[in-house]
Write an enzyme that holds these catalytic residues in place. Structure first.
Site, PDB file in Angstrom:
ATOM      1  N   ASP A 102       3.062   7.600   2.706  1.00 27.63           N
ATOM      2  CA  ASP A 102       2.566   7.015   1.458  1.00 27.63           C
ATOM      3  C   ASP A 102       3.396   5.805   1.016  1.00 27.63           C
ATOM      4  OD1 ASP A 102       0.190   8.281   0.862  1.00 27.63           O
ATOM      5  OD2 ASP A 102       1.112   9.914  -0.240  1.00 27.63           O
ATOM      6  N   SER A 125       1.598   7.465  -4.848  1.00 27.22           N
ATOM      7  CA  SER A 125       0.543   8.441  -4.549  1.00 27.22           C
ATOM      8  C   SER A 125      -0.754   8.008  -5.209  1.00 27.22           C
ATOM      9  CB  SER A 125       0.963   9.804  -5.093  1.00 27.22           C
ATOM     10  OG  SER A 125      -0.136  10.674  -5.125  1.00 27.22           O
ATOM     11  N   THR A 131      -4.512  17.805   0.884  1.00 26.16           N
ATOM     12  CA  THR A 131      -4.288  17.808  -0.548  1.00 26.16           C
ATOM     13  C   THR A 131      -5.205  18.819  -1.231  1.00 26.16           C
ATOM     14  OG1 THR A 131      -3.725  15.520  -0.283  1.00 26.16           O
ATOM     15  CG2 THR A 131      -4.184  16.242  -2.520  1.00 26.16           C
TER      16      THR A 131
HETATM   17  O1  DON Z   1      -0.551  11.288  -2.616  1.00 27.84           O
HETATM   18  C1  DON Z   1      -1.389  10.707  -1.933  1.00 27.84           C
HETATM   19  O2  DON Z   1      -1.983   9.719  -2.296  1.00 27.84           O
HETATM   20  C2  DON Z   1      -1.729  11.275  -0.554  1.00 27.84           C
HETATM   21  N1  DON Z   1      -0.578  11.999  -0.055  1.00 27.84           N
HETATM   22  C3  DON Z   1      -2.925  12.152  -0.673  1.00 27.84           C
HETATM   23  C4  DON Z   1      -3.421  12.628   0.653  1.00 27.84           C
HETATM   24  C5  DON Z   1      -4.710  13.321   0.569  1.00 27.84           C
HETATM   25  O3  DON Z   1      -5.354  13.377  -0.465  1.00 27.84           O
HETATM   26  C6  DON Z   1      -5.223  13.893   1.834  1.00 27.84           C
HETATM   27  N2  DON Z   1      -6.328  14.775   1.589  1.00 27.84           N
HETATM   28  N3  DON Z   1      -7.453  14.664   1.818  1.00 27.84           N
END
Ligand code: DON
Length: 295
Positions: free
Chosen positions: A145, A174, A103
């Site tokens: 998710d 998310s 992310t």
């Molecule tokens: O949207 C979400 O909550 C996850 N897909 C976020 C994943 C994430 O932050 C991974 N990174 N470190």
């Protein structure tokens, strides 16, 4: 201002902020055992609600109004006991009347005070590790998710129930929390981070550090963070979290475990004099290869 469903972060942030609103947290002091315990219990309750109620609003009725109401959030803290951990098994999602880790985060501001807070995600590292032929971009693995079945944790250890169950055309829940804090109706703080389920707690602690503990954005971002997400029932701390404080938390009944870095938070702070923008301060988290630049 925060993002709406299916990003849980905006609503979780509102819940957590309102649960500490009537507490004298600034007086307790940054990383005092009182403040850390209070914030841990607030995080636990917000994540219990996330698991029960949050999901794509095109499919489920998320009781946003109730979950963010002062009355509900006051009652949510009725079983909070200062100095004593409340086991997650006794913390059920709130009583709501439905009436009513890959992310990237960017915080951007220009010289006129326009700001952008944006988080984008492939979910896991390189997503599903599949590049679209000829197009050159990666497919995500965002299906993780969703809650695959009640009680089964996803790759970030988050559990969920029916509200976030898989359904055709439905968007997954998310944790992303791109946030803009307004002061006197003007952008004051621009915040966000990657980090899976640790995203809302990273943003929460960064904001509380600045707004309540009077820390500079640099300290607010770089100081050790902690994380509780209801289940598993443990208080996760970064390795530079004070050993003394860890012992104090254990005495209160918390299972404290070390974990890797919590978030990589990017903050911009804008200082205004009336309608004129005086200065912009940008901070990139020490935890990664993040950086702040000006053009
Ligand atoms: O949207 C979400 O909550 C996850 N897909 C976020 C994943 C994430 O932050 C991974 N990174 N470190």
């Amino acid at each position: 201002m925060g993002m709406p469903m299916p990003r849980s972060g905006g609503l979780s942030m509102e819940e957590m902020m309102k649960m500490i609103e009537d507490k004298e947290i600034a007086k307790m002091g940054f990383h005092s055992k009182e403040a850390v315990q209070l914030m841990t219990e607030v995080e636990r309750r917000a994540y219990a609600d996330r698991a029960e109620f949050m999901g794509d609003q095109d499919f489920v009725k998320v009781p946003v109004k109730t979950l963010s109401s002062a009355k509900y959030l006051k009652s949510r803290m009725n079983d909070f006991i200062p100095g004593k951990a409340t086991p997650s098994e006794t913390v059920q999602p709130g009583n709501v009347n439905p009436e009513s880790e890959e992310t990237t985060h960017l915080s951007v501001a220009d010289q006129y005070g326009n700001v952008v807070s944006v988080t984008t995600t492939l979910n896991g590292g390189y997503g599903s590790k599949t590049v679209v032929g000829g197009a050159g971009f990666l497919m995500n693995n965002e299906m993780d998710d969703f809650s695959v079945k009640p009680g089964v944790a996803n790759m970030y250890g988050a559990v969920g129930k029916e509200a976030n169950a898989i359904q055709a055309g439905k968007r997954m829940l998310s944790s992303m929390t791109p946030t803009v804090v307004l002061k006197d109706n003007k952008p004051f703080l621009v915040v966000g981070t990657p980090g899976g389920t640790t995203i809302p707690t990273s943003v929460f602690q960064t904001l509380v550090n600045i707004l309540e503990f009077g820390q500079s954005p640099l300290d607010a971002v770089n100081n050790p963070k902690f994380h509780h997400q209801w289940l598993p029932d443990q208080l996760m701390v970064e390795k530079d979290f004070s050993a003394e404080l860890k012992a104090e938390m254990e005495k209160m009944g918390y299972k404290v475990v070390n974990r890797g870095q919590i978030g990589r938070t990017e903050v911009i702070k804008l200082d205004w004099k009336g309608k004129k923008l005086q200065s912009i301060e940008a901070v990139a988290d020490k935890r990664g290869d993040d950086h702040a630049s000006a053009y």
